[in-house]
Design an enzyme around this catalytic site. Structure first.
Site, short mmCIF file in Angstrom:
data_model
loop_
_atom_site.label_atom_id
_atom_site.label_comp_id
_atom_site.label_asym_id
_atom_site.label_seq_id
_atom_site.Cartn_x
_atom_site.Cartn_y
_atom_site.Cartn_z
N THR A 215 0.81 -1.21 0.00
CA THR A 215 0.00 0.00 0.00
C THR A 215 0.85 1.26 0.00
OG1 THR A 215 -0.07 -0.46 2.35
CG2 THR A 215 -2.04 -0.95 1.10
N ARG B 52 -7.44 14.33 2.96
CA ARG B 52 -6.19 14.87 2.43
C ARG B 52 -5.38 13.73 1.83
NH1 ARG B 52 -1.85 17.06 6.50
NH2 ARG B 52 -0.47 18.32 5.19
N ASN C 97 0.22 11.16 -0.41
CA ASN C 97 1.11 10.93 -1.54
C ASN C 97 0.27 10.61 -2.78
OD1 ASN C 97 3.00 10.19 -3.41
ND2 ASN C 97 3.93 8.57 -2.17
N PRO C 98 0.08 11.61 -3.64
CA PRO C 98 -0.80 11.40 -4.79
C PRO C 98 -0.38 10.22 -5.66
CG PRO C 98 0.08 13.65 -4.77
CD PRO C 98 0.69 12.93 -3.61
N GLU D 294 -9.57 1.05 0.36
CA GLU D 294 -10.72 0.28 -0.12
C GLU D 294 -11.65 1.06 -1.04
OE1 GLU D 294 -9.55 -1.36 3.84
OE2 GLU D 294 -11.02 -2.47 2.74
#
Ligand SMILES: Cc1cc2nc3c(=O)[nH]c(=O)nc-3n(C[C@H](O)[C@H](O)[C@H](O)COP(=O)(O)OP(=O)(O)OC[C@H]3O[C@@H](n4cnc5c(N)ncnc54)[C@H](O)[C@@H]3O)c2cc1C
Ligand code: SF4
Lengths: 330, 741
Positions: free
Chosen positions: B470, B631, B634-635, B708
């Site tokens: 992840t 927020r 980390n895009p 999820e």
């Protein structure tokens, strides 16, 4: 997986000799099928004869204008061979519709013909299966048979032959060259694989110890109007639910010769020259294609989860022939 | 902006290099001299009893050390409670090799231990077993009645009804009701379950385990085998995918530890791909959704009933129907959830457990209702937009779903949609557009972390959480670096070890919010100490400043209004003679603040499919997913999470299904050749939009978690697009080509 011994053969004769010298020896070529089957305890050879060093790795033109594919040429090298791409694009397309790039790099043309059915029950030793254990029963007939055969089945087995390549070879009328303890012989593609009948343990008509040395393609590769249509559950890396190798020789709108072979529907590539003959001298129309489809599917029988193939196959045949027609109109 | 501002910037994985070079080691890859190998023998029947088990042939193979079966294996603990891990459900957990009884297909019945893996595998094939088999029951749909699901483990609260849904449904202008079914799915992470148990001279164990919580594995092992925590350290630095399957200890862990203790040696047990299908799974579920609406489309009644499978021994529950009570504004709601015990292994949480399932049914039903009303599916959803969460009777802490709908629709071009099904074609292809809504929880759990800043400027941060792919390593490094204004290269994050501060299971999308908050607090505590030291420096420009007035950036402590008034962090430590500063904190959610709000992530998913008119072949050409998840830390990794979710949603809609032969009660497609997930060639244009929410209620970081939400709603949107393309509604998933002929 059981414990086994291993040797590497340098000549065809020693390879055949090695098989005879052991109890339950098997050849190993690319290993992409035999090793899986051994891990599942479906095949339990006491000895493996590695044939990857045999000098059967050439693709060469035959005097009659045909092309010889050495049994140990990989599926990838065959599909990307310039002669195959130019003269037998149907074969090239068909091979590339199978497995994955990694598997095709390992898999050999000879091995491809011998790959065993993907019937779920065949692969699972906890379930009865006549092909794996003759006489134990066929779990698929009343079980989960979505990928199973609708043509040429028997009460003993309804498995399909999973190869794509073999379907194109059937359409192209390839011949298979074999060597064995009793010398060399050739078999027409139509005589290579067999229907299950009451001996589903045999996938093909080879004798014990025989080895395929080459696959010979006749001169006519139907390079102008062909198609391989493979219907499956995802875009790649899945076996065919139904596949169609279609090849036409056209003169304007008129069909001079037609070939149609089906995959995913029977224990062997399914072809019927009588059905193809219906197209001879006829116009390339959907109506005519439907007649061939009907003739090819004659006697089709579903077993529940696979019954949809009876509907799907004719549609696929018509589509494949339409696409083949539309490729190039001379 | 300071160079040490990382939050919100696309940062590549800090462990990426280790992963692609193979330097990152997984549970089954740690070696030691004298390691021996266990191979699991799986039951050939699904229900019944072993009447005879003959291991003599297996034992006669040179190199075989022992074959454990129910006849000779130890039974270290008696009570069920000893086998209850942190994620256990009500009932009796599996006790491997305790009895001859067989309760599910491929139940472990023996462990062969040998000098090499190959010998163990070979000998396993020689174990002869005789059974008395009984007819198993594995078909959920054969008898569509179960018993009321009990209030299960934390997370599942039986939903409250409101109003009178039965009556409102009967009186509604427009009624719609349908049944939906989907089959079980197995997690099938790339990495097989594996445990390597290393035993030192004192007999202490160091256990490398594939798990989503090293602490949970340790708890289980210490309880079952009566070991102290010191005697059973669990380490799990890398996990090759979890998706929920690592939330509970799997039986290879038990077997490996049992064998190590019995044989007094280091042992490894790795499952095969086939055996991965004997583990927990997303349960098959049968659902009925009834929707009543006014002519204008206002929802007047929602009834949602689900029947789900569980094993004979355990009552696995998940939140399936509750979502239907919070997705839309509606005053009459009835939600029912039943379980049926079958001869299967206990289901487990699988990515977006419950929501992936329940929202699939609700969002398909909403689509069906929209056609019945002659209304645009998006308009129907906007008309019934839930401003408050009626299920909990609370406002949302934040909810930018309206913006998700708007931005997603805009990007997708939804306004150009021809509402008539089967109205768009390209040659033999029918083109369809569909959409759906997604919802998931934003949770925070108690978590601890520690941070150590040394005078050379290196920051080591640690928490015993997990990174199941992840991006935990990266997210925590970002949070730590930014909090202390250090370059990310100076930060090392450690996880997956029971000697580190305790963190919760990695699941439920709460890792960033929980562990991230703990990391932030630990780093802030260091910051406070640094600030105190900085004030003491001779000629310090910060002498008069309060902590609120300063910021950490570019390796310096600076005045917020005047960045040139600053001191170097390293210099501060050097000049004050401090070698390192270490802080450990436990971050607790602010329950009082959080209690007053419903905290959720939302999504709007838009899908374009093409379906071959004659052949039924389906291609998902385009997906736009707009996500409101607080927020975004980390895009880059956040986007990867959503992409993975979309792919899984496509998989759920079109491919994935563990197919059972109910006569044998056995999963027949138990390998990755026949258990289909999409391949690259199935995946086309995917677009992710993050609609940021500023939400300080969910946690101080404002991050809601994105593990999820990316999956929820996708399968429904795909199915809805297929309907729009073909005019054919398929209500049993996956939608394969034969269902469209
Ligand atoms: C996941 C997966 C997906 C696949 N998908 C497809 C697909 O979509 N379409 C498709 O067509 N195939 C597919 N395949 C099958 C693949 O094409 C075959 O496994 C491959 O062609 C076998 O060739 P090989 O050389 O590896 O054979 P091996 O595994 O080495 O041998 C297979 C058998 O053939 C015998 N044999 C090999 N060579 C000779 C010879 N010259 N003479 C006599 N006997 C011989 C061996 O003794 C053995 O019994 C797939 C395979 C896998 C694993
Ligand atoms: S179809 Fe053939 S291979 Fe499959 S179970 Fe029946 S006998 Fe075995």
């Amino acid at each position: 997986m059981n414990s086994f011994t291993y040797t590497r053969a340098e000549t065809v004769d020693t390879a055949i000799g090695e098989i005879k010298a052991h109890h339950t020896a098997k050849f190993i070529a690319g290993g992409t099928n035999i090793l899986d089957l051994m891990k599942e305890n479906v095949e339990r050879p006491d000895h493996l004869v590695d044939i990857t060093r045999l000098p059967l790795k050439q693709i060469e033109t035959l005097p009659d204008g045909g092309l010889r594919l050495g049994a140990l040429v990989t599926n990838a090298d065959t599909a990307y061979h310039p002669e195959v791409q130019k003269r037998y694009p149907l074969l090239s397309k068909t091979i590339l519709a199978g497995a994955s790039a990694q598997l095709r790099n390992m898999a050999t043309d000879g091995g491809n013909l011998f790959q065993r059915t993907r019937c779920y029950y065949f692969y699972d030793t906890a379930t009865p299966c006549n092909k794996r254990e003759p006489g134990s029963g066929c779990s698929a007939i009343n079980g989960f048979n979505r990928i199973h055969a609708i043509l040429g089945t028997s009460e003993h087995c309804i498995a399909t032959h999973p190869s794509d390549m073999a379907v194109a070879l059937a359409a192209l009328e390839a011949t298979i060259r074999v060597s064995g303890p009793n010398g060399e012989r050739t078999l027409a593609m139509a005589d290579f694989h067999r229907l299950p009948g009451d001996k589903p343990q045999y996938d093909n008509n080879l004798e014990a110890g025989e080895i395929v040395t080459s696959i010979d393609l006749p001169a006519n590769g139907f390079a102008n109007n062909y198609n391989y249509l493979k219907l499956r559950d995802r875009s790649s890396y899945a076996f065919a639910l139904v596949s169609v190798a279609a090849a036409l020789e056209l003169e304007g709108d008129t069909i001079r010769e037609a070939r149609v072979a089906l995959g995913g529907v029977a224990h062997m590539p399914w072809r019927k020259p009588e059905a193809e003959a219906l197209l001879k001298g006829q116009k390339a129309t959907k109506e005519n294609f439907r007649k061939v489809a009907e003739a090819l599917l004659e006697g089709a029988k579903g077993f529940g989860a696979n019954t949809f193939k009876i509907e799907l196959a004719p549609r696929a045949i018509v589509r494949a022939l339409v696409m083949a027609t539309e490729m190039k109109k001379k | 902006m300071a160079a040490t501002t990382y939050v919100g910037k696309p940062i590549s994985r800090v462990d990426g290099r280790a992963k692609v070079t193979g330097e990152a080691k997984y549970a089954g890859e740690f070696n030691t001299a004298g390691l021996v190998y266990g191979y699991v023998v799986s039951s050939a029947i699904t229900k019944g009893k072993i009447t005879k088990i003959d291991t003599s042939q297996a034992l006669s193979i040179p190199g075989v050390l022992q074959v454990f079966t129910h006849e000779n294996a130890p039974r270290p603990a008696h009570f069920d409670r000893s086998f209850k891990d942190d994620d256990a459900v009500a009932g009796a957990p599996l006790k491997p090799l305790y009895s001859p009884e067989i309760g599910f297909s491929m139940q472990p019945i023996a462990l062969v231990v040998a000098d090499t893996f190959e010998i163990a595998r070979y000998a396993a094939s020689l174990v002869e077993v005789e059974y008395k088999a009984e007819k198993p029951e594995t078909d959920l749909t054969s008898k569509p009645k179960g018993h009321k699901a009990p209030k299960g483990k934390s997370g599942f609260t039986p939903p409250k009804d409101r109003g009178n849904a039965k009556k409102a449904f009967e009186m509604a202008d427009v009624q719609f009701e349908a049944e939906y079914v989907h089959m079980p799915e197995h997690h099938n992470a790339l990495e097989m379950f594996s445990s390597t148990v290393l035993m030192d001279e004192e007999g202490k164990l160091k256990i490398y385990d594939k798990t989503q919580s090293a602490f949970n594995s340790q708890k289980y092992i210490t309880q079952v085998f009566g070991l102290s925590k010191d005697e059973a350290r669990v380490v799990s630095p890398f996990v090759g995918g979890g998706f929920g399957s690592g939330l509970r200890p799997q039986y290879q862990l038990y077997l490996a530890v049992m064998a190590a203790l019995e044989l007094k040696r280091s042992v490894r047990v790795t499952l095969t791909r086939q055996q991965m299908f004997s583990l927990g799974h997303r349960p098959a579920t049968l659902q009925t959704v009834s929707l009543g609406a006014s002519e204008a489309g206002a929802l007047q009644a929602i009834k949602h009933e689900a029947l789900s499978e569980t094993s004979r021994g355990e009552e696995y529950t998940e939140v399936i129907v509750n979502w239907s009570g919070s997705l839309y504004q509606c005053d009459n709601v009835k939600l029912d959830y039943y379980l049926r015990n079958l001869d299967v292994s206990t289901p487990m949480d699988m990515r977006a457990p419950g929501a992936a399932t329940g929202v699939l049914a609700t969002e398909t039903a909403m689509d069906e209702l929209s056609y019945k009303l002659g209304m645009d599916p998006l308009e129907l959803r906007l008309l019934n937009y839930a401003e408050v969460n009626q299920l909990e009777g609370k406002p949302f802490s934040s909810k930018a779903l309206r913006e998700c709908y708007a931005q997603g629709a805009e990007r997708f071009g939804w306004s150009r949609r021809n509402p008539v099904p089967r109205s768009t074609r390209e040659g033999t292809k029918l083109i369809g557009w569909g959409m759906a809504t997604g919802i998931w929880d934003a949770q925070q759990k108690k978590a601890a972390a520690k941070a150590n800043l040394s005078v050379d400027g290196k920051l080591v941060v640690a928490s015993g959480t997990a990174d199941i792919g992840t991006g935990t390593y990266t997210a925590m490094s970002i949070i730590a670096a930014e909090t202390l204004g250090l370059p990310i290269e100076a930060v090392t994050f450690k996880l997956g070890d029971t000697t580190l501060p305790e963190a919760p299971l990695e699941g439920g999308s709460w890792t960033v919010s929980s562990v991230g908050t703990a990391v932030q607090e630990a780093c802030e505590a260091i910051g406070k100490k640094l600030f105190k030291l900085a004030k003491k420096l001779k000629d310090s420009p910060l002498k008069k400043a309060a902590f609120e007035d300063i910021a950490f950036a570019d390796g310096r402590i600076q005045l917020k209004g005047n960045p040139s008034a600053s001191v170097s962090i390293i210099e501060t430590m050097r000049q004050t003679g401090i070698n390192y500063i270490e802080e450990e904190t436990t971050a607790l959610p602010n329950f009082l603040k959080q209690m007053k709000y419903s905290r959720n992530t939302h999504s709007a998913v838009f899908v374009e499919v093409e379906v071959d008119e004659d052949l039924g072949q389906i291609c998902v050409r385009r997906v736009v997913s707009a996500i409101a998840g607080g927020r975004v830390i980390n895009p880059k990794t956040a986007r990867s999470q959503i992409l993975g979710g979309i792919v899984w949603g496509i998989s759920m809609a079109l491919h994935e299904e563990s197919v059972l032969d109910h006569d044998f009660g056995r999963i027949m497609n138990h390998n990755l050749s026949e258990y289909h997930v999409p391949v690259n060639a199935d995946i086309h244009d995917l677009e992710v939009i993050f609609v940021e929410e500023h939400d300080k209620i969910v946690n101080p970081l404002g991050a809601k978690g994105l593990g999820e939400i990316g999956l929820v709603g996708v399968a429904a949107a795909v199915g809805n697009a297929i309907y729009h393309a073909t005019g054919k509604r398929v209500r049993d998933f996956p939608i394969t080509l034969d269902k469209l002929l």
